[in-house]
Design a protein around this motif. Structure first.
Motif, mmCIF file in Angstrom:
data_model
loop_
_atom_site.group_PDB
_atom_site.id
_atom_site.type_symbol
_atom_site.label_atom_id
_atom_site.label_comp_id
_atom_site.label_asym_id
_atom_site.label_seq_id
_atom_site.Cartn_x
_atom_site.Cartn_y
_atom_site.Cartn_z
ATOM 1 N N ASP A 173 -16.701 16.084 52.709
ATOM 2 C CA ASP A 173 -15.417 15.807 52.075
ATOM 3 C C ASP A 173 -15.227 16.752 50.896
ATOM 4 O OD1 ASP A 173 -14.813 13.566 53.737
ATOM 5 O OD2 ASP A 173 -16.197 12.350 52.537
ATOM 6 N N GLY A 174 -14.011 16.802 50.401
ATOM 7 C CA GLY A 174 -13.727 17.576 49.208
ATOM 8 C C GLY A 174 -13.536 19.051 49.494
ATOM 9 N N THR A 175 -13.248 19.798 48.441
ATOM 10 C CA THR A 175 -13.038 21.234 48.575
ATOM 11 C C THR A 175 -13.938 21.982 47.613
ATOM 12 O OG1 THR A 175 -11.211 21.213 46.988
ATOM 13 C CG2 THR A 175 -10.643 20.980 49.329
ATOM 14 N N PHE A 176 -14.105 23.259 47.898
ATOM 15 C CA PHE A 176 -15.025 24.110 47.149
ATOM 16 C C PHE A 176 -14.334 25.437 46.869
ATOM 17 C CE2 PHE A 176 -17.216 21.225 49.914
ATOM 18 C CZ PHE A 176 -18.267 20.723 49.159
ATOM 19 N N ASP A 177 -14.621 26.029 45.717
ATOM 20 C CA ASP A 177 -14.019 27.332 45.443
ATOM 21 C C ASP A 177 -14.884 28.488 45.890
ATOM 22 O OD1 ASP A 177 -15.775 27.548 43.058
ATOM 23 O OD2 ASP A 177 -14.369 26.101 42.222
ATOM 24 N N LEU A 178 -16.116 28.199 46.355
ATOM 25 C CA LEU A 178 -16.948 29.217 46.990
ATOM 26 C C LEU A 178 -17.779 28.546 48.077
ATOM 27 C CD1 LEU A 178 -18.116 32.078 47.239
ATOM 28 C CD2 LEU A 178 -19.768 31.472 45.450
ATOM 29 N N ILE A 179 -17.651 29.047 49.298
ATOM 30 C CA ILE A 179 -18.485 28.608 50.418
ATOM 31 C C ILE A 179 -19.278 29.806 50.899
ATOM 32 C CG2 ILE A 179 -18.515 27.689 52.771
ATOM 33 C CD1 ILE A 179 -15.928 26.214 52.162
ATOM 34 N N VAL A 180 -20.591 29.631 51.029
ATOM 35 C CA VAL A 180 -21.464 30.707 51.477
ATOM 36 C C VAL A 180 -22.305 30.218 52.651
ATOM 37 C CG1 VAL A 180 -21.577 31.793 49.195
ATOM 38 C CG2 VAL A 180 -23.272 30.062 49.822
ATOM 39 N N SER A 181 -22.762 31.150 53.452
ATOM 40 C CA SER A 181 -23.637 30.784 54.563
ATOM 41 C C SER A 181 -24.377 32.005 55.087
ATOM 42 C CB SER A 181 -22.842 30.157 55.717
ATOM 43 O OG SER A 181 -23.727 29.714 56.750
ATOM 44 N N LEU A 228 -11.928 24.765 51.729
ATOM 45 C CA LEU A 228 -11.753 25.704 50.630
ATOM 46 C C LEU A 228 -10.603 25.256 49.730
ATOM 47 C CD1 LEU A 228 -12.142 29.190 52.373
ATOM 48 C CD2 LEU A 228 -13.551 28.338 50.480
ATOM 49 N N ALA A 229 -10.814 25.325 48.426
ATOM 50 C CA ALA A 229 -9.728 25.114 47.482
ATOM 51 C C ALA A 229 -8.752 26.286 47.580
ATOM 52 C CB ALA A 229 -10.300 25.009 46.068
ATOM 53 N N PRO A 230 -7.524 26.116 47.141
ATOM 54 C CA PRO A 230 -6.584 27.248 47.175
ATOM 55 C C PRO A 230 -7.170 28.487 46.499
ATOM 56 C CG PRO A 230 -5.424 25.235 46.603
ATOM 57 C CD PRO A 230 -6.895 24.891 46.609
ATOM 58 N N GLY A 231 -7.142 29.601 47.211
ATOM 59 C CA GLY A 231 -7.706 30.836 46.685
ATOM 60 C C GLY A 231 -9.219 30.900 46.700
ATOM 61 N N GLY A 232 -9.865 29.860 47.240
ATOM 62 C CA GLY A 232 -11.325 29.842 47.284
ATOM 63 C C GLY A 232 -11.888 30.889 48.224
ATOM 64 N N ARG A 233 -13.134 31.272 47.981
ATOM 65 C CA ARG A 233 -13.752 32.356 48.733
ATOM 66 C C ARG A 233 -14.748 31.842 49.775
ATOM 67 N NH1 ARG A 233 -16.931 35.831 44.970
ATOM 68 N NH2 ARG A 233 -17.212 33.903 43.779
ATOM 69 N N ARG A 269 -22.979 43.604 56.548
ATOM 70 C CA ARG A 269 -23.903 42.512 56.239
ATOM 71 C C ARG A 269 -23.210 41.210 55.904
ATOM 72 N NH1 ARG A 269 -28.124 41.745 58.309
ATOM 73 N NH2 ARG A 269 -28.507 43.981 58.035
ATOM 74 N N VAL A 270 -22.027 41.269 55.289
ATOM 75 C CA VAL A 270 -21.323 40.053 54.875
ATOM 76 C C VAL A 270 -19.853 40.209 55.218
ATOM 77 C CG1 VAL A 270 -20.584 38.646 52.902
ATOM 78 C CG2 VAL A 270 -22.933 39.520 53.005
ATOM 79 N N VAL A 271 -19.261 39.147 55.757
ATOM 80 C CA VAL A 271 -17.810 39.117 55.930
ATOM 81 C C VAL A 271 -17.264 38.151 54.887
ATOM 82 C CG1 VAL A 271 -17.883 37.309 57.714
ATOM 83 C CG2 VAL A 271 -15.918 38.834 57.571
ATOM 84 N N ALA A 272 -16.238 38.607 54.150
ATOM 85 C CA ALA A 272 -15.679 37.846 53.039
ATOM 86 C C ALA A 272 -14.208 37.562 53.298
ATOM 87 C CB ALA A 272 -15.843 38.628 51.736
ATOM 88 N N ALA A 273 -13.735 36.430 52.795
ATOM 89 C CA ALA A 273 -12.323 36.073 52.943
ATOM 90 C C ALA A 273 -11.945 35.090 51.844
ATOM 91 C CB ALA A 273 -12.058 35.464 54.316
ATOM 92 N N ARG A 274 -10.619 34.869 51.710
ATOM 93 C CA ARG A 274 -10.097 33.906 50.751
ATOM 94 C C ARG A 274 -9.155 32.930 51.458
ATOM 95 N NH1 ARG A 274 -10.868 35.078 45.414
ATOM 96 N NH2 ARG A 274 -11.432 37.240 44.889
ATOM 97 N N ALA A 275 -9.085 31.736 50.917
ATOM 98 C CA ALA A 275 -8.067 30.795 51.370
ATOM 99 C C ALA A 275 -6.729 31.164 50.753
ATOM 100 C CB ALA A 275 -8.459 29.372 50.959
ATOM 101 N N PRO A 276 -5.644 30.903 51.435
ATOM 102 C CA PRO A 276 -4.329 31.142 50.835
ATOM 103 C C PRO A 276 -4.159 30.329 49.568
ATOM 104 C CG PRO A 276 -4.147 30.725 53.198
ATOM 105 C CD PRO A 276 -5.547 30.389 52.820
ATOM 106 N N GLY A 277 -3.316 30.816 48.671
ATOM 107 C CA GLY A 277 -3.020 30.082 47.454
ATOM 108 C C GLY A 277 -3.604 30.749 46.229
ATOM 109 N N THR A 278 -3.406 30.124 45.090
ATOM 110 C CA THR A 278 -3.865 30.652 43.802
ATOM 111 C C THR A 278 -5.101 29.889 43.352
ATOM 112 O OG1 THR A 278 -1.599 31.190 43.198
ATOM 113 C CG2 THR A 278 -3.221 31.079 41.407
#
Length: 281
Positions: A173-181, A228-233, A269-278
Motif C-alpha cells: 500500500d501507499g506510494t513512494f518517491d523512489l522505487i529501486v530494484s 509511485l508518488a507524482p514525479g517519483g522515480r 545497466r539501469v533503466v530509469a523513469a519518472r511518474a507523471p506529475g510534480t
C-alpha cells in the motif's frame, strides 16, 4: 628461523596459483582464519601461530581453489561504503549495482521502496546517505529478509528500514518517491554462459526469471505507476543487452523521462523513469 607469516602466505599463494591475485587473496583468507584485520597480520610474525590456525587456513584455501568466491567464504561483501552480510540465500552484490545507488542519490527522496531487496545492500546504502529518509525492502524469500534485517541492525538503520515478504507489488500500500530494484534478469539461454562460481553460489531465483530475462521487469513496469508518488522515480537494474526492451516496457506503462544508464564499463545497466506529475517532498 623462518617467519611463520611468510611461510603461511607462501603456502597460500601456492595453493591459489590459479586465481587472478593469489597473494592478495591468501592474505585475506589468512586474516579471516586468524580473526585479525588484514593490517594486523604482522602479529603472526611475533611468535607461534595459534593452535589449529594452519588447518583452518588450509580449509579456506581449499574452498577458494575449488571456485568458491572469497565473499562467500568470508560471509560478507563490501558494497558502496559498507560491508554487508551475505549467505547462500541472497545474491552476492556486484560493483555494477553501485550504478543504481549513485543514480538514486542523484536527487532527493524521503520514502523508498526496494523490490527484491536480498541482502538489503541497495536499500541500506541509500538510507545511510539520507538520514531523513525511510524505506521498505521486500522479498519473496523469508531467509533473505532475515539477512537484510541483520544488515540493517549492523548499520544502525533498523529504525528507518522496514522489511516485508511480498511478491513484487502484491499486497503493498501507499506510494513512494523512489522505487529501486535489482531483479533477476538473466535470460534462460544465457545461464549456461555464466561463470561457475556464480551458478554454484548465487540463488538461482535471484539470477534468472527464465525466458528472455525480462519477466520481472514487466511486472515492475506494470505495477510501478500505482505505487509511485507524482514525479517519483523508478530505477531498475537490467542486463547489458536489455536496455532498449526495458525502456520500452517502462514507456509503455505510462512512465516519463525514460533513460538507459551505463555502468563504468559503458554497458547498459539501469533503466530509469519518472511518474507523471510534480514531485512533492
Amino acid at each position: 628461523m623462518s617467519d611463520p607469516l611468510d611461510d603461511l602466505l607462501a603456502e597460500g599463494r601456492a595453493r591459489l596459483g590459479a586465481v587472478p591475485d593469489p597473494g592478495r587473496e591468501a592474505r585475506i583468507l589468512l586474516a579471516h582464519a586468524a580473526g585479525l584485520p588484514r593490517e594486523s597480520l604482522h602479529r603472526l610474525s611475533d611468535g607461534t601461530p595459534p593452535e589449529n590456525l594452519r588447518d583452518a587456513y588450509i580449509g579456506l584455501l581449499d574452498r577458494r581453489a575449488a571456485g568458491e568466491p572469497v565473499s562467500r567464504i568470508l560471509g560478507r561483501r563490501d558494497f558502496w561504503r559498507h560491508a554487508f552480510r551475505i549467505t547462500p540465500d541472497v545474491l552476492d552484490p556486484r560493483p555494477e549495482t553501485e550504478t543504481l545507488v549513485a543514480e538514486g542519490l542523484a536527487a532527493p527522496f524521503s520514502r523508498l521502496l526496494d523490490l527484491g531487496t536480498g541482502s538489503g545492500c541497495i536499500l541500506l546504502s541509500l538510507l545511510a546517505e539520507r538520514p531523513a529518509a525511510t524505506g521498505l525492502g521486500t522479498d519473496a524469500s523469508a531467509a533473505a529478509l532475515d539477512v537484510a534485517r541483520a544488515n540493517a541492525r549492523d548499520l544502525g538503520l533498523e529504525d528507518r528500514a522496514a522489511f516485508a515478504r511480498a511478491d513484487w507489488f502484491a499486497g503493498l500500500d501507499g506510494t513512494f518517491d523512489l522505487i529501486v530494484s535489482n531483479p533477476p534478469y538473466i535470460a534462460e539461454a544465457e545461464m549456461a554462459g555464466l561463470a561457475p562460481e556464480v551458478v554454484r553460489h548465487d540463488p538461482p531465483g535471484a539470477l534468472s526469471p527464465g525466458g528472455d530475462g525480462l519477466g520481472a521487469v514487466r511486472r515492475i513496469a506494470a505495477g510501478a505507476a500505482a505505487r509511485l508518488a507524482p514525479g517519483g522515480r523508478l530505477l531498475v537494474e537490467i542486463g547489458w543487452r536489455q536496455g532498449r526492451a526495458a525502456a520500452d516496457l517502462l514507456s509503455g506503462a505510462g512512465l516519463d523521462d525514460v533513460r538507459i544508464l551505463p555502468d563504468l564499463d559503458g554497458r547498459d545497466r539501469v533503466v530509469a523513469a519518472r511518474a507523471p506529475g510534480t514531485r512533492q517532498f
